[in-house]
Write an enzyme that holds these catalytic residues in place. Structure first.
Site, short mmCIF file in Angstrom:
data_model
loop_
_atom_site.label_atom_id
_atom_site.label_comp_id
_atom_site.label_asym_id
_atom_site.label_seq_id
_atom_site.Cartn_x
_atom_site.Cartn_y
_atom_site.Cartn_z
N ARG A 249 -52.50 15.70 13.19
CA ARG A 249 -51.90 16.17 14.44
C ARG A 249 -51.20 15.06 15.22
O ARG A 249 -50.52 15.33 16.22
CB ARG A 249 -52.93 16.88 15.32
CG ARG A 249 -54.16 16.07 15.69
CD ARG A 249 -55.23 17.00 16.26
NE ARG A 249 -56.53 16.36 16.39
CZ ARG A 249 -57.03 15.91 17.53
NH1 ARG A 249 -56.32 16.01 18.63
NH2 ARG A 249 -58.23 15.37 17.57
N ARG B 227 -72.64 16.62 23.54
CA ARG B 227 -72.31 16.37 22.14
C ARG B 227 -72.78 14.97 21.78
O ARG B 227 -72.48 14.01 22.48
CB ARG B 227 -70.80 16.48 21.91
CG ARG B 227 -70.41 16.22 20.45
CD ARG B 227 -68.92 16.40 20.22
NE ARG B 227 -68.12 15.35 20.84
CZ ARG B 227 -66.79 15.36 20.87
NH1 ARG B 227 -66.12 16.37 20.35
NH2 ARG B 227 -66.13 14.37 21.44
N GLU C 244 -65.83 22.51 13.09
CA GLU C 244 -64.50 21.87 13.13
C GLU C 244 -64.01 21.48 11.74
O GLU C 244 -63.00 20.78 11.61
CB GLU C 244 -64.53 20.65 14.06
CG GLU C 244 -65.68 19.72 13.81
CD GLU C 244 -65.91 18.73 14.96
OE1 GLU C 244 -64.95 18.44 15.70
OE2 GLU C 244 -67.04 18.25 15.10
N HIS D 77 -54.14 8.23 33.40
CA HIS D 77 -54.83 8.41 34.68
C HIS D 77 -53.87 8.89 35.77
O HIS D 77 -54.29 9.57 36.71
CB HIS D 77 -55.51 7.10 35.10
CG HIS D 77 -56.85 6.90 34.47
ND1 HIS D 77 -57.80 7.90 34.44
CD2 HIS D 77 -57.40 5.83 33.85
CE1 HIS D 77 -58.88 7.44 33.84
NE2 HIS D 77 -58.67 6.20 33.47
N ARG E 295 -68.67 14.66 26.32
CA ARG E 295 -68.33 13.72 25.24
C ARG E 295 -69.12 12.42 25.44
O ARG E 295 -68.64 11.47 26.05
CB ARG E 295 -66.83 13.44 25.23
CG ARG E 295 -65.96 14.67 25.04
CD ARG E 295 -64.48 14.28 25.05
NE ARG E 295 -63.59 15.41 24.88
CZ ARG E 295 -63.07 16.12 25.87
NH1 ARG E 295 -63.37 15.81 27.14
NH2 ARG E 295 -62.27 17.13 25.64
N CYS F 291 -64.59 24.89 22.41
CA CYS F 291 -64.46 23.76 23.34
C CYS F 291 -63.19 22.96 23.08
O CYS F 291 -62.93 21.99 23.77
CB CYS F 291 -65.68 22.85 23.27
SG CYS F 291 -65.90 22.03 21.67
N ASN G 214 -59.26 21.50 17.80
CA ASN G 214 -58.31 20.42 17.51
C ASN G 214 -58.47 19.94 16.07
O ASN G 214 -57.51 19.90 15.30
CB ASN G 214 -58.51 19.25 18.48
CG ASN G 214 -58.37 19.67 19.92
OD1 ASN G 214 -57.97 20.79 20.21
ND2 ASN G 214 -58.72 18.79 20.84
N ASP G 215 -59.70 19.55 15.70
CA ASP G 215 -59.93 19.08 14.33
C ASP G 215 -59.86 20.23 13.34
O ASP G 215 -59.35 20.06 12.22
CB ASP G 215 -61.30 18.40 14.24
CG ASP G 215 -61.22 16.91 14.55
OD1 ASP G 215 -60.14 16.33 14.35
OD2 ASP G 215 -62.23 16.34 14.99
#
Length: 539
Positions: free
Chosen positions: A463, A331, A429, A188, A295, A500, A452-453
Site C-alpha cells: 500500500r 493491542r 488481518e 502533527h 496501539r 479497527c 489496512n493490512d
C-alpha cells in the site's frame, strides 16, 4: 478565479483573505572547528534553550487548543533528549570536527529519513517532528530564530509546510484554514487542524507568491480545493455550503449521549483508535463509547530499552481509569515491519511487512510478552480492559498465547495482585486468518479486522507503492467478502466482530457493514459523531 487541488485532512469551508507564510531559508554551511569540546558545549547550550522554548509552546497549546494536543511538545522535548539523536550530533562534532549547525542538520536528516522509510503513516509523520527540532536548534545556533508573523485579521494561511511549533505560534482565532504544498494526513499540523476544527489541505499544487496576500480565497475541505479570487457564483455556492456545514456541526453535537443504533434497532458499538495516553481526551470529547484499538507499540518506540512493567502499568491504568468503565481494547506490541526499535535487534529483512513482527516476536521473546501482559492485567483492575493480538495466522499461535496468559494470571494470583475479567481477541488481518476464522472464533471472545493490512495482503499490493495506487482498492470485492466471512464465522461461534482499520470510517461502506452484521466500528475520535449520525439514519 483560479482553483488548485490538494488533499483534505479535515473537512469544512473557510472563506477569507489569503496570507502566504514564508520562513527564512536555513542555509547550513559545513565548517571545520579546532575545539570539538567547545563546539559540543555550544550545542548543549542551544539544546537547553530549545527545551525552554518547547516548554513555553506546550503551555500556549494547552491554553489555546487543549492538554492532549500540548503533549506534542512534550514529545518534541523527548526527541530533543533522545540518546541516539544527541550522540549522533556530539559524535559527529568530535570525530569529524565540524560545526554544531552542520552536525545537527546531517543527524536530523538521517533520523527523518529513517521515519520516512517506515510503512506506518503515523510513524512517517514523525519525520516532521525531527525536522522541526533540527530547525529550531540550527536557528538558535545561527542566531536566526524563526517566529510566526503577526496577522492583523483572520486569514487562510498558505505555506510550503508547517511544523507544529509554527502552527501554534499563530493566534488560534486568526486561522481560518491551513493550506500547505507538503505535509501528510498524519502530521502533527494536520492533527492540530483537526483538533482546532479548521479546514486543512496538504500536498496542494499551489504556487506560493506574496502577491496572493490579501486576496480573497475559499478552502473547500470536502473536495480538497482552494479557490483564489472566486467569482460571484462560486462564492455564493461556498457560502451556502459553509452555512450547511455549521448547521450540521450543531446537529452532530446533539448526538452526544445518544445510542448508536439503526432505525431497525441494530446496535453498533462505536469505539475510537488511539496511539497514546494523551488521545483519551479526544475520545471523551467526541463521545466514543470506548477504545477499540490502543496501539501499545508506541510505548516501545523512541527509546533505548524496553519499557518496564511499571511504566506500562501506569500508562494502561491511566487510560483505563480515564475511560471510567468504558471498554479499552489494548493491542499487544506490533513491533517490526515499519515500526523498528534498535534495542529489539531485529535483523534487516527484505520484506519486513511479512517478516519477524508482532505476535511472532512475542511468542519467541516470551519475557517481553509476559511483561506487557502482566502490566495490562494489573491495570484491568481499574476498569474494563480487553486484549487483542495482531498478525495471527494459526490456531496454534492462539493456543500458545492463551497458555502464556494463564501463566501470567497464575503469577498474579499467587502474588495476591488483583486483576479484572479480561476478554481475549485477535486481529484478522491476514487471508490465512480469514480462511480459518471458524476455527479461530472457537478460541477467542472477539475478532477485530485490521483492514489496512488485510487489503494489502489480499491484493498482494504494497500500500506504500505509489506506482500501484491505481489498482490498490480497499473496496475490492475480495476484501469485502473476506470481511463478510470473518463476521459470519465469529457469530457462528459466539464471538463478536469489529473493524479497527481505516475502512471503519469509510462512510461509503457503512451501510454494507451493517448489512454484514458488524458489531463494532473503531475509528479516529473525530469521526465518531459523523459515523453515529450515519448509523442512526440507516435502516
Amino acid at each position: 478565479m483560479e482553483t488548485r487541488q490538494g488533499k483534505s485532512v479535515f473537512a469544512g469551508v473557510a472563506i477569507g483573505k489569503l496570507f502566504v507564510y514564508k520562513k527564512a531559508a536555513q542555509v547550513v554551511e559545513k565548517r571545520s572547528i579546532e575545539d570539538p569540546q567547545a563546539e559540543i558545549a555550544r550545542y548543549m547550550a542551544a539544546k537547553e534553550k530549545a527545551a525552554g522554548q518547547l516548554a513555553l509552546l506546550k503551555e500556549k497549546t494547552m491554553r489555546d487548543v487543549g492538554e492532549a494536543e500540548a503533549e506534542i511538545f512534550e514529545a518534541h522535548q523527548m526527541l530533543l533528549e533522545d540518546l541516539d539523536f544527541v550522540e549522533g550530533i556530539t559524535g559527529m562534532i568530535e570525530q569529524d570536527k565540524v560545526n554544531a549547525e552542520y552536525a545537527v542538520f546531517v543527524t536530523g536528516e538521517q533520523c527523518a529519513a529513517i521515519f520516512l522509510s517506515m510503512d506506518d503513516d503515523y510513524m512517517r509523520g514523525r519525520a516532521a517532528d525531527i525536522n522541526d527540532i533540527s530547525s529550531r536548534l540550527i536557528a538558535i545556533l545561527s542566531g536566526t530564530q524563526v517566529s510566526a508573523e503577526a496577522m492583523p485579521e483572520p486569514v487562510i494561511i498558505l505555506a510550503e509546510d508547517l511544523a507544529p511549533s509554527e502552527t501554534v505560534q499563530f493566534e488560534k482565532d486568526k486561522i481560518l484554514a491551513l493550506v500547505t504544498q507538503k505535509g501528510s494526513a498524519n502530521s502533527h499540523t494536520a492533527i492540530l487542524a483537526r483538533m482546532m476544527n479548521i479546514p486543512c489541505l496538504v500536498t496542494t499544487d499551489i504556487v506560493l507568491d506574496t502577491e496572493l496576500n490579501g486576496k480573497m480565497g475559499v478552502v473547500d475541505g470536502f473536495t480538497g480545493e482552494i479557490h483564489i479570487e472566486p467569482d460571484e457564483v462560486t462564492l455564493a455556492v461556498m457560502q451556502e455550503k459553509k452555512k450547511r456545514e455549521e448547521e450540521r456541526k450543531l446537529l452532530l453535537q446533539s448526538l452526544k449521549g445518544l445510542p448508536t443504533v439503526t432505525k431497525s434497532g441494530k446496535v453498533v458499538h462505536l469505539y475510537a483508535n488511539i496511539g497514546s495516553e494523551e488521545d483519551v481526551d479526544s475520545v471523551l470529547e467526541n463521545d466514543s463509547e470506548g477504545i477499540g484499538l490502543f496501539r501499545s507499540e508506541f510505548l516501545y518506540l523512541g527509546r533505548d530499552d524496553y519499557p518496564t512493567e511499571e511504566e506500562q502499568f501506569n500508562v494502561y491504568k491511566n487510560v483505563i481509569s480515564k475511560m471510567n468503565g468504558k471498554k479499552v481494547i489494548i493491542r499487544t506490541l506490533d513491533i517490526g515491519a515499519d515500526k523498528q526499535a534498535d534495542y529489539f535487534k531485529i535483523p534487516k529483512e527484505e520484506n519486513p511487512a511479512m517478516g519477524f513482527r508482532a505476535i511472532r516476536i512475542c511468542l519467541e521473546r516470551t519475557e517481553v510478552f509476559k511483561t506487557q501482559l502482566r502490566a495490562i492485567f494489573r491495570a484491568s483492575a481499574y476498569g474494563t480492559a480487553s486484549i487483542m493480538f495482531p498478525m495471527i495466522i494459526s490456531v496454534d499461535e492462539v493456543k500458545k498465547i492463551k497458555g502464556i496468559v494463564e501463566e501470567v494470571k497464575a503469577e498474579l494470583t499467587k502474588a495476591d495482585i488483583p486483576f479484572g475479567d479480561v476478554e481475549l481477541g485477535i486481529m484478522i488481518e491476514t487471508p490465512a486468518a480469514v480462511m480459518i476464522a471458524d476455527m479461530l472464533a472457537a478460541e477467542v471472545d472477539f475478532f477485530s479486522i485490521g483492514t489496512n493490512d488485510l487489503t494489502q495482503y489480499t491484493l498482494a499490493i504494497d500500500r506504500q507503492n505509489q506506482s500501484l495506487d491505481n489498482i490498490y482498492d480497499p473496496h475490492h470485492e475480495a476484501v469485502l467478502r473476506m470481511i463478510q466471512r470473518t463476521i459470519e464465522c465469529a457469530h457462528e461461534h459466539g464471538a463478536w466482530c469489529g473493524i479497527c482499520g481505516e475502512l471503519g470510517a469509510d462512510m461509503e461502506l457503512t451501510r454494507r457493514f451493517l448489512q454484514m452484521g458488524i458489531d463494532e466500528l473503531s475509528v479516529s475520535p473525530v469521526f465518531t459523531l459523523e459515523l453515529r449520525k450515519k448509523i442512526r439514519e440507516a435502516e
